[in-house]
Design an enzyme around this catalytic site. Structure first.
Site, PDB file in Angstrom:
ATOM      1  CB  SER A 129     -22.468  48.007  25.187  1.00 38.55           C
ATOM      2  OG  SER A 129     -21.217  48.668  25.271  1.00 38.55           O
ATOM      3  NE  ARG A 158     -19.703  47.866  21.342  1.00 47.26           N
ATOM      4  CZ  ARG A 158     -20.020  49.157  21.467  1.00 47.26           C
ATOM      5  NH1 ARG A 158     -20.284  49.654  22.665  1.00 47.26           N
ATOM      6  NH2 ARG A 158     -20.068  49.932  20.406  1.00 47.26           N
ATOM      7  CD  GLU A 169     -14.814  51.054  33.794  1.00 46.38           C
ATOM      8  OE1 GLU A 169     -14.255  50.180  34.507  1.00 46.38           O
ATOM      9  OE2 GLU A 169     -14.408  51.366  32.674  1.00 46.38           O
ATOM     10  N   PRO A 196     -19.258  61.505  26.760  1.00 44.63           N
ATOM     11  CG  PRO A 196     -17.434  61.337  25.344  1.00 44.63           C
ATOM     12  CD  PRO A 196     -17.801  61.368  26.793  1.00 44.63           C
ATOM     13  CG  ASN A 197     -21.282  60.913  21.345  1.00 43.16           C
ATOM     14  OD1 ASN A 197     -21.745  61.903  20.788  1.00 43.16           O
ATOM     15  ND2 ASN A 197     -20.026  60.543  21.187  1.00 43.16           N
ATOM     16  CB  ALA A 211     -15.519  57.626  23.369  1.00 43.64           C
ATOM     17  CG  ASN A 259     -20.856  54.959  30.589  1.00 40.33           C
ATOM     18  OD1 ASN A 259     -19.793  54.935  29.968  1.00 40.33           O
ATOM     19  ND2 ASN A 259     -21.966  54.399  30.126  1.00 40.33           N
ATOM     20  CG  HIS A 279     -18.492  50.572  30.231  1.00 41.00           C
ATOM     21  ND1 HIS A 279     -18.278  51.806  29.674  1.00 41.00           N
ATOM     22  CD2 HIS A 279     -17.429  50.311  31.013  1.00 41.00           C
ATOM     23  CE1 HIS A 279     -17.105  52.262  30.088  1.00 41.00           C
ATOM     24  NE2 HIS A 279     -16.576  51.372  30.901  1.00 41.00           N
ATOM     25  NE  ARG A 333     -27.126  56.438  13.762  1.00 39.70           N
ATOM     26  CZ  ARG A 333     -25.777  56.348  13.846  1.00 39.70           C
ATOM     27  NH1 ARG A 333     -25.083  57.223  14.525  1.00 39.70           N
ATOM     28  NH2 ARG A 333     -25.147  55.359  13.261  1.00 39.70           N
ATOM     29  CE1 TYR A 374     -23.127  51.747  23.757  1.00 33.88           C
ATOM     30  CE2 TYR A 374     -23.760  52.721  21.663  1.00 33.88           C
ATOM     31  CZ  TYR A 374     -22.780  52.304  22.539  1.00 33.88           C
ATOM     32  OH  TYR A 374     -21.455  52.450  22.208  1.00 33.88           O
TER      33      TYR A 374
HETATM   34  O1  CA2 Z   1     -21.333  50.758  26.759  1.00 28.37           O
HETATM   35  C1  CA2 Z   1     -21.118  51.897  27.193  1.00 28.37           C
HETATM   36  O2  CA2 Z   1     -21.761  52.397  28.127  1.00 28.37           O
HETATM   37  C2  CA2 Z   1     -20.057  52.769  26.525  1.00 28.37           C
HETATM   38  O3  CA2 Z   1     -19.401  53.519  27.559  1.00 28.37           O
HETATM   39  C3  CA2 Z   1     -20.811  53.710  25.577  1.00 28.37           C
HETATM   40  C4  CA2 Z   1     -19.906  54.589  24.726  1.00 28.37           C
HETATM   41  C5  CA2 Z   1     -18.797  53.757  24.067  1.00 28.37           C
HETATM   42  O4  CA2 Z   1     -17.892  54.626  23.404  1.00 28.37           O
HETATM   43  C6  CA2 Z   1     -18.040  52.882  25.059  1.00 28.37           C
HETATM   44  O5  CA2 Z   1     -17.092  52.116  24.371  1.00 28.37           O
HETATM   45  C7  CA2 Z   1     -18.999  51.959  25.800  1.00 28.37           C
HETATM   46  C8  CA2 Z   1     -20.754  55.327  23.669  1.00 28.37           C
HETATM   47  C9  CA2 Z   1     -21.779  56.283  24.284  1.00 28.37           C
HETATM   48  C10 CA2 Z   1     -23.009  56.538  23.476  1.00 28.37           C
HETATM   49  O6  CA2 Z   1     -22.866  56.396  22.089  1.00 28.37           O
HETATM   50  C11 CA2 Z   1     -23.960  56.462  21.262  1.00 28.37           C
HETATM   51  C12 CA2 Z   1     -23.764  56.078  19.955  1.00 28.37           C
HETATM   52  C13 CA2 Z   1     -24.812  56.097  19.068  1.00 28.37           C
HETATM   53  C14 CA2 Z   1     -26.067  56.505  19.475  1.00 28.37           C
HETATM   54  C15 CA2 Z   1     -26.274  56.901  20.782  1.00 28.37           C
HETATM   55  C16 CA2 Z   1     -25.224  56.875  21.674  1.00 28.37           C
END
Ligand code: CA2
Length: 149
Positions: A101, A106, A97, A9-10, A76, A73, A99, A17, A22
């Site tokens: 970041s 974090r 896996e 997701p996302n 969340a 990946n 990530h 953002r 990221y």
């Molecule tokens: O660091 C990563 O790849 C994560 O998997 C990214 C996830 C986060 O929940 C994990 O803890 C680490 C978040 C995906 C994208 O989130 C965004 C947030 C704001 C703007 C754009 C993407």
């Protein structure tokens, strides 16, 4: 060799953002990196992104017997989903896996990874390059195997 890249997701919002966490690259940049890597390494690379946990489970299940390696990946869902962990265990396909970041640097809740418990390797904090590294790792370690062996 066929590799399935799964994004949770996302991640389709990358670059819109939070560039401090990221990076500035967009999801389209990630798709281009995957296409370039597939071409350079002579691999078949399929990408799938969903914001829905069950869809991610369905996609992992559908890879059974058809895919030689998974790069995942779970975003969340990394930190919450036993369902994704169980799906990865069920198909028993080598999975890495990724990530973008450095989750270890974090919030504490990001330092738990359920999916990672079913993965042969975790790459974190290398930005989008982590996906290329994961694909190269699977190619080097499992490239001469056939699906399901
Ligand atoms: O660091 C990563 O790849 C994560 O998997 C990214 C996830 C986060 O929940 C994990 O803890 C680490 C978040 C995906 C994208 O989130 C965004 C947030 C704001 C703007 C754009 C993407």
């Amino acid at each position: 060799m066929k590799i399935l890249v799964i994004n949770g997701p996302n991640l389709n919002m990358l670059g819109i953002r939070e560039p401090g966490i990221y990076g500035k690259n967009t999801f389209a940049d990630l798709l281009q990196l995957l296409a370039d890597t597939a071409k350079a390494e002579n691999l078949e690379v399929e990408q799938y992104q969903s914001n829905h946990e069950g869809d991610l489970v369905d996609k992992i299940q559908s890879a059974y017997g058809k895919v030689d390696g998974i790069v995942i990946n779970p975003a969340a869902y990394t930190h919450t989903s036993v369902a994704i962990l169980d799906a990865l265990k069920a198909v028993s396909i080598p999975a890495v896996e990724v990530h973008i970041s450095d989750v270890d640097a974090r919030e504490p809740f990001r330092q738990i990874s359920y999916a990672g418990m079913a993965c042969v390797k975790t790459i974190k904090g290398h930005g989008l390059e982590g996906y290329r590294e994961a694909i190269l790792y699977l190619k080097e370690r499992y490239g001469n195997r056939k699906c399901g062996m």
